[in-house]
Structures are given as structure tokens and as C-alpha cells.
Design a protein around this motif. Structure first.
Motif, PDB file in Angstrom:
ATOM      1  N   LYS A 129       0.914  -1.224  -0.017  1.00 16.49           N
ATOM      2  CA  LYS A 129       0.066  -0.132  -0.033  1.00 16.49           C
ATOM      3  C   LYS A 129       0.837   1.336   0.018  1.00 16.49           C
ATOM      4  CE  LYS A 129      -4.510  -1.457   1.806  1.00 16.49           C
ATOM      5  NZ  LYS A 129      -5.595  -1.510   2.875  1.00 16.49           N
ATOM      6  N   PRO A 130       1.810   1.229   0.892  1.00 16.04           N
ATOM      7  CA  PRO A 130       2.672   2.730   1.054  1.00 16.04           C
ATOM      8  C   PRO A 130       3.231   2.910  -0.275  1.00 16.04           C
ATOM      9  CG  PRO A 130       3.383   1.003   2.413  1.00 16.04           C
ATOM     10  CD  PRO A 130       2.151   0.387   1.847  1.00 16.04           C
ATOM     11  N   ILE A 131       3.764   2.218  -0.879  1.00  8.87           N
ATOM     12  CA  ILE A 131       4.656   2.317  -2.295  1.00  8.87           C
ATOM     13  C   ILE A 131       3.512   3.348  -3.150  1.00  8.87           C
ATOM     14  CG2 ILE A 131       6.020   1.896  -4.142  1.00  8.87           C
ATOM     15  CD1 ILE A 131       7.101  -0.722  -2.261  1.00  8.87           C
ATOM     16  N   PRO A 132       2.697   2.631  -3.718  1.00  3.56           N
ATOM     17  CA  PRO A 132       1.810   3.514  -4.686  1.00  3.56           C
ATOM     18  C   PRO A 132       1.161   4.665  -4.160  1.00  3.56           C
ATOM     19  CG  PRO A 132       0.905   1.496  -4.317  1.00  3.56           C
ATOM     20  CD  PRO A 132       2.101   1.355  -3.830  1.00  3.56           C
ATOM     21  N   THR A 133       0.889   4.513  -2.729  1.00  2.58           N
ATOM     22  CA  THR A 133       0.005   5.739  -2.128  1.00  2.58           C
ATOM     23  C   THR A 133       0.957   6.982  -1.945  1.00  2.58           C
ATOM     24  OG1 THR A 133      -1.157   4.142  -0.767  1.00  2.58           O
ATOM     25  CG2 THR A 133      -0.997   6.362   0.122  1.00  2.58           C
ATOM     26  N   ILE A 134       2.335   6.799  -1.701  1.00  5.52           N
ATOM     27  CA  ILE A 134       3.235   8.138  -1.246  1.00  5.52           C
ATOM     28  C   ILE A 134       3.462   8.517  -2.904  1.00  5.52           C
ATOM     29  CG2 ILE A 134       5.522   8.812  -0.913  1.00  5.52           C
ATOM     30  CD1 ILE A 134       5.254   6.664   1.403  1.00  5.52           C
ATOM     31  N   ILE A 135       3.621   7.648  -3.975  1.00  8.06           N
ATOM     32  CA  ILE A 135       3.977   7.987  -5.348  1.00  8.06           C
ATOM     33  C   ILE A 135       2.670   8.857  -5.612  1.00  8.06           C
ATOM     34  CG2 ILE A 135       4.008   7.248  -7.769  1.00  8.06           C
ATOM     35  CD1 ILE A 135       6.873   7.460  -6.374  1.00  8.06           C
ATOM     36  N   ILE A 136       1.460   8.341  -5.874  1.00 11.41           N
ATOM     37  CA  ILE A 136       0.341   9.020  -6.371  1.00 11.41           C
ATOM     38  C   ILE A 136       0.090  10.478  -5.499  1.00 11.41           C
ATOM     39  CG2 ILE A 136      -1.819   8.091  -4.997  1.00 11.41           C
ATOM     40  CD1 ILE A 136      -1.519   8.753  -8.985  1.00 11.41           C
ATOM     41  N   ALA A 147      -7.345   4.999  -8.744  1.00  9.91           N
ATOM     42  CA  ALA A 147      -6.765   3.968  -9.562  1.00  9.91           C
ATOM     43  C   ALA A 147      -5.336   3.716  -9.093  1.00  9.91           C
ATOM     44  CB  ALA A 147      -6.905   4.480 -11.182  1.00  9.91           C
ATOM     45  N   GLY A 148      -4.674   4.996  -8.760  1.00  9.29           N
ATOM     46  CA  GLY A 148      -3.164   4.955  -8.463  1.00  9.29           C
ATOM     47  C   GLY A 148      -3.015   4.152  -7.116  1.00  9.29           C
ATOM     48  N   PHE A 149      -3.914   4.193  -6.079  1.00 10.62           N
ATOM     49  CA  PHE A 149      -3.747   3.516  -4.823  1.00 10.62           C
ATOM     50  C   PHE A 149      -3.875   2.009  -5.096  1.00 10.62           C
ATOM     51  CE2 PHE A 149      -5.412   6.965  -1.780  1.00 10.62           C
ATOM     52  CZ  PHE A 149      -4.036   7.413  -2.113  1.00 10.62           C
ATOM     53  N   ASP A 150      -5.390   1.749  -5.487  1.00 13.37           N
ATOM     54  CA  ASP A 150      -5.888   0.485  -5.514  1.00 13.37           C
ATOM     55  C   ASP A 150      -5.379  -0.586  -6.212  1.00 13.37           C
ATOM     56  OD1 ASP A 150      -7.779  -0.707  -3.584  1.00 13.37           O
ATOM     57  OD2 ASP A 150      -9.076  -1.013  -5.020  1.00 13.37           O
ATOM     58  N   THR A 151      -5.320  -0.203  -7.601  1.00 11.52           N
ATOM     59  CA  THR A 151      -4.636  -1.424  -8.414  1.00 11.52           C
ATOM     60  C   THR A 151      -3.445  -1.854  -8.168  1.00 11.52           C
ATOM     61  OG1 THR A 151      -4.364   0.480  -9.971  1.00 11.52           O
ATOM     62  CG2 THR A 151      -6.364  -0.727 -10.154  1.00 11.52           C
ATOM     63  N   THR A 152      -2.365  -0.931  -8.230  1.00  9.27           N
ATOM     64  CA  THR A 152      -0.994  -1.257  -7.946  1.00  9.27           C
ATOM     65  C   THR A 152      -0.861  -2.023  -6.695  1.00  9.27           C
ATOM     66  OG1 THR A 152      -0.465   0.586  -9.300  1.00  9.27           O
ATOM     67  CG2 THR A 152       1.146  -0.283  -7.954  1.00  9.27           C
ATOM     68  N   ALA A 153      -1.526  -1.400  -5.540  1.00 12.97           N
ATOM     69  CA  ALA A 153      -1.240  -2.143  -4.182  1.00 12.97           C
ATOM     70  C   ALA A 153      -1.804  -3.450  -4.142  1.00 12.97           C
ATOM     71  CB  ALA A 153      -2.123  -1.301  -3.219  1.00 12.97           C
ATOM     72  N   ASN A 154      -2.854  -3.950  -4.990  1.00 17.00           N
ATOM     73  CA  ASN A 154      -3.328  -5.217  -5.040  1.00 17.00           C
ATOM     74  C   ASN A 154      -2.423  -5.994  -5.897  1.00 17.00           C
ATOM     75  OD1 ASN A 154      -5.793  -5.799  -3.191  1.00 17.00           O
ATOM     76  ND2 ASN A 154      -6.351  -3.670  -4.258  1.00 17.00           N
ATOM     77  N   TYR A 205      -1.957 -12.667 -15.708  1.00 13.35           N
ATOM     78  CA  TYR A 205      -2.342 -14.056 -14.696  1.00 13.35           C
ATOM     79  C   TYR A 205      -3.377 -13.498 -13.708  1.00 13.35           C
ATOM     80  CZ  TYR A 205      -1.554 -18.128 -11.423  1.00 13.35           C
ATOM     81  OH  TYR A 205      -1.573 -19.114 -10.876  1.00 13.35           O
ATOM     82  N   LEU A 206      -2.870 -12.502 -13.124  1.00 14.92           N
ATOM     83  CA  LEU A 206      -3.847 -11.971 -11.908  1.00 14.92           C
ATOM     84  C   LEU A 206      -5.022 -11.079 -12.275  1.00 14.92           C
ATOM     85  CD1 LEU A 206      -0.948 -11.295  -9.453  1.00 14.92           C
ATOM     86  CD2 LEU A 206      -2.240 -13.343  -9.569  1.00 14.92           C
ATOM     87  N   THR A 207      -4.878 -10.013 -13.231  1.00 17.25           N
ATOM     88  CA  THR A 207      -6.013  -9.462 -14.027  1.00 17.25           C
ATOM     89  C   THR A 207      -6.814  -8.653 -12.602  1.00 17.25           C
ATOM     90  OG1 THR A 207      -5.778 -10.670 -15.861  1.00 17.25           O
ATOM     91  CG2 THR A 207      -7.627  -8.966 -15.714  1.00 17.25           C
ATOM     92  N   VAL A 208      -6.273  -7.906 -11.773  1.00 15.70           N
ATOM     93  CA  VAL A 208      -7.100  -7.609 -10.602  1.00 15.70           C
ATOM     94  C   VAL A 208      -8.154  -6.801 -11.023  1.00 15.70           C
ATOM     95  CG1 VAL A 208      -5.002  -7.821  -8.908  1.00 15.70           C
ATOM     96  CG2 VAL A 208      -5.348  -5.431 -10.088  1.00 15.70           C
ATOM     97  N   ALA A 209      -8.250  -5.831 -12.123  1.00  9.68           N
ATOM     98  CA  ALA A 209      -9.330  -5.358 -12.570  1.00  9.68           C
ATOM     99  C   ALA A 209     -10.172  -6.157 -13.327  1.00  9.68           C
ATOM    100  CB  ALA A 209      -9.176  -3.974 -13.200  1.00  9.68           C
ATOM    101  N   LYS A 210     -11.155  -7.031 -12.783  1.00 10.21           N
ATOM    102  CA  LYS A 210     -11.739  -8.315 -13.229  1.00 10.21           C
ATOM    103  C   LYS A 210     -12.606  -7.954 -14.717  1.00 10.21           C
ATOM    104  CE  LYS A 210     -14.035  -9.436  -9.453  1.00 10.21           C
ATOM    105  NZ  LYS A 210     -13.595  -7.899  -8.872  1.00 10.21           N
TER     106      LYS A 210
END
Length: 396
Positions: free
Chosen positions: A144-151, A232-239, A275-280
Motif C-alpha cells: 500500500k505505501p509505495i503507490p500511495t506515496i507516489i500518487i 486507480a493509483g492506490f488500489d490497483t497497484t497495491a493489489n 495472470y492476476l488481472t485484478v481489475a476483473k
């Protein structure tokens, strides 16, 4: 019943036990019957579900299908249009009005220039994780923290506000909240963004949001754009970071290949995205009668586009249910396709390349701290799939 008229009776509520990375069994079965199935939306409206790669991609590129929220024919009442600025649920020309000013700010070149900052943030997260270890929840310590801080830095959100932000976005995107709490979290985020936009107008700083105030976009529009970029910046990359780590730990031979050859990381990122496609899945509504896969989609009918089965289509990817970091996984639909192709795709790639490389380099003995079946997964109802927590440990 012919292959083309297979029926999906309901959207699956969960995945098969022991298969946290695979699409739900009902969707895989639907793809096996053919790339398009009949489907009835939860509100009772007849629709279609598209599970095949070629058909999903063709619909995403077809201007006869609309992304507009108010045209979604899935319930027995009219939905309102998307709020100003929330361009994911809009068509041209409104979509282009909001997206165009952003495109130049998220180019591959600009995102590569951010690499050093991503490396710095990642190293700080790993330092803190190591000092607090030898066990950690990888979601809160790393993913979570990496994409959160960046965005937040890109948009100019004050660093000290990021925790409350993250919590609100988790609430309205996590799929486990009642309507009242979901609306409260969404409203609180909107109110915060309204204050942030006003502050940037009054005193611009060096960030994307401040740059956008020097345009003809209204405060209301800027608020909507900011919400899309933040969520989008938080949730997709964090997951992707947490679920991707889980997948690699569950596929030790693939992880060993990545450790042995760090130059595999670009291919590894693309394969994990596929393989994971988190945005289903996403939805589109036919603006006129359109033939898709030999079936007539009548004007006004809403189709569900199943990205995760499209990315597991055996006609596009041999042995699609295997994680294979040596695979050429290019062309996947994890970021969508067409005019709505994810704006932050290059940023997400940079974050994943840096983060996975640093994590497995720093912790060569990283492993799950609980049995795999005890890892808490997000529900299928969540907009973005992933894990809620990922307890890991390592040798000191």
C-alpha cells in the motif's frame, strides 16, 4: 443448447477453494463453451457476458459500445450520469476533454524519470519492514505505501493526509461495506478533494493537480479527475504488489527463475498482470444493434466484459492457467484497451518492476507466515481483486 448460447446465471460470489489466482470456475466454464454467453444482470435486465480475448478487445475498440454510466441497462431505474471529471464512465467528447490534459503527464518517459523516487520510497518501506521484522503484513508494510506515496506526491496530496485517504478509498472499493458507510467514505473523499483543489488554485505547487488548475477545467471537474487518479493509483497497484507477491511465493520455481535472472522482471510484470488481472471486468452498452461473435447485441443492452477470462483465453495464451514468467504476455487486457486504456499503466509498471526486484533481493528467504488457505482475500464484490493482508516472514 449451442456453444454460442451458453448462459451464465449469476456473477460468481467467490473463487474455488485453493485457487485464489484463477477466475471463478463459472467464468472459466463459460469461456470453455464459447467467447460469448447470455447473462441476466442482478436487476433482472437481459444482457451478455463476453469471456473471450478477441471479442473483449474488439468491443473495447468499438465506438458503437458506450462506457457511459447513465446508459448502463442493468437495473430497473435510470442511473445518473457520471459526475464531472470521472471520465472512466464517459464517451467522447467528454472523455477526451478530461483525459487529454493528463496524457502528457503520464508518458512512459515521465514515468521512467520517476524510477529513482520509486526506488527511494521502496527502500524506505523495506528498511522499516526489516527493522520491525522478521514478520510483517506485506499489504500495510509494502504494497500500500509505495503507490500511495507516489500518487499523493504526483497529485500534491499532503503526505500527512495519506493514511485517512487510503482508508476511505479502501472502504468504497473493498467490496465489504454497507451502502451507508460506502456513501459516507465517498462523500468524505469528495469533500477533501474539493478543499485540495481550492488550495491548489489559491497557491499552486509542483504537482499534476496544480498544473491542471491552469486550464479551463472547473473545480468540480478537477475534483472528479483527482478522485479517478487517486483511487486507480492506490488500489490497483497495491493489489498487484500484494497478490503478485503471494502468487510468486506459491510458485517457487518461477520465483527462483526471477531471482536467478533479475532481467526477467519486465516479462514477470507483464505475466503477473495477465495472470492476476485484478481489475476483473467492466461493462459497455450497445448504442445500436451490433453483431458480436455471431450474436446480435441489441441497442441498449449492457454487456459484461470479463477481463480475467480474456487474459486466460487458451486461444490467445497457451496453457493460460499457468504462471510462466518466460511467457511473452504482451497484449494482455489488464489495463483495458482502446480509448479507455489505463492512463497510469506506465506508472504501475515502473512501481512493480522496482518493488518486486527490491523485495526479493532484500529478503531472499521471504515466505508466507501462515498457510496459503488462511490468507484473507478480497471478496469478488470488490472493484479490484486482491488480498486484505499477507503475513510474511524471513530468516534473520
Amino acid at each position: 443448447m449451442s456453444e454460442s448460447l451458453h448462459t451464465v446465471t449469476t456473477l460468481p460470489a467467490e473463487r474455488r477453494p485453493g485457487c485464489p489466482f484463477d477466475p471463478p470456475a463459472e467464468l472459466i466454464e463459460a469461456r470453455e463453451h464459447g467467447p460469448i454467453s447470455r447473462y441476466t444482470h442482478p436487476g433482472g435486465k437481459p444482457g451478455w457476458m463476453i469471456t473471450g480475448y478477441d471479442l473483449v478487445r474488439s468491443v473495447l475498440a468499438d465506438s458503437r459500445f458506450s462506457a457511459r454510466k447513465d446508459l448502463l441497462n442493468v437495473v430497473d431505474f435510470e442511473l445518473p450520469p457520471a459526475p464531472p471529471g470521472e471520465f472512466l464512465l464517459m464517451d467522447e467528447p467528454q472523455h477526451g476533454r478530461y483525459r487529454k490534459p493528463l496524457v502528457g503527464k503520464f508518458t512512459a518517459r515521465r514515468m521512467r524519470l520517476l524510477t529513482e523516487r520509486v526506488e527511494q520510497i521502496t527502500a524506505e518501506c523495506l528498511d522499516a519492514m526489516e527493522q520491525a521484522g522478521p514478520t510483517a503484513d506485506l499489504v500495510t508494510a509494502f504494497a500500500k505505501p509505495i503507490p500511495t506515496i507516489i500518487i499523493c506526491e504526483l497529485l500534491g496530496v499532503p503526505y500527512e493526509d495519506r493514511d485517512s485517504f487510503q482508508e476511505q478509498i479502501d472502504t468504497f472499493m473493498g467490496g465489504e461495506t454497507n451502502d451507508e458507510d460506502l456513501i459516507a467514505a465517498y462523500t468524505a473523499t469528495q469533500e477533501y478533494l474539493a478543499q485540495l483543489v481550492a488550495a491548489k488554485r489559491a497557491k499552486p505547487t509542483d504537482d499534476v493537480l496544480s498544473e491542471l488548475t491552469d486550464s479551463d477545467l472547473t473545480d468540480e471537474e478537477l475534483k472528479g479527475i483527482s478522485l479517478i487518479l487517486l483511487a486507480a493509483g492506490f488500489d490497483t497497484t497495491a493489489n498487484m504488489l500484494s497478490l503478485g507477491t503471494f502468487a510468486l511465493l506459491r510458485n517457487p520455481e518461477q520465483l527462483a527463475a526471477l531471482r536467478a535472472d533479475p532481467t526477467l522482471v519486465d516479462q514477470a510484470v507483464e505475466e503477473l498482470l495477465r495472470y492476476l488481472t485484478v481489475a476483473k471486468s467492466f461493462m459497455r452498452t450497445a448504442l445500436e444493434d451490433v453483431e458480436v461473435g455471431g450474436q446480435l447485441i441489441e441497442a441498449g443492452t449492457t454487456v459484461v466484459l470479463s477481463y480475467n477470462t480474456a487474459n486466460r483465453d487458451p486461444e490467445r495464451y497457451p496453457d493460460p492457467h499457468a504462471l510462466d514468467l518466460g511467457r511473452e504476455a504482451g497484449g494482455h487486457l489488464a489495463f483495458g484497451h482502446g480509448i479507455h486504456l489505463c492512463l497510469g499503466a506506465q506508472l504501475a509498471r515502473v512501481e512493480m518492476r522496482v518493488a518486486f526486484t527490491a523485495l526479493f533481493s532484500r529478503f531472499p528467504t521471504l515466505r508466507l507466515a501462515v498457510p496459503a488457505e488462511e490468507v484473507a482475500l478480497r471478496p469478488e464484490a470488490a472493484d479490484i481483486y486482491g488480498v486484505k493482508s499477507l503475513p510474511v516472514t524471513w530468516d534473520v
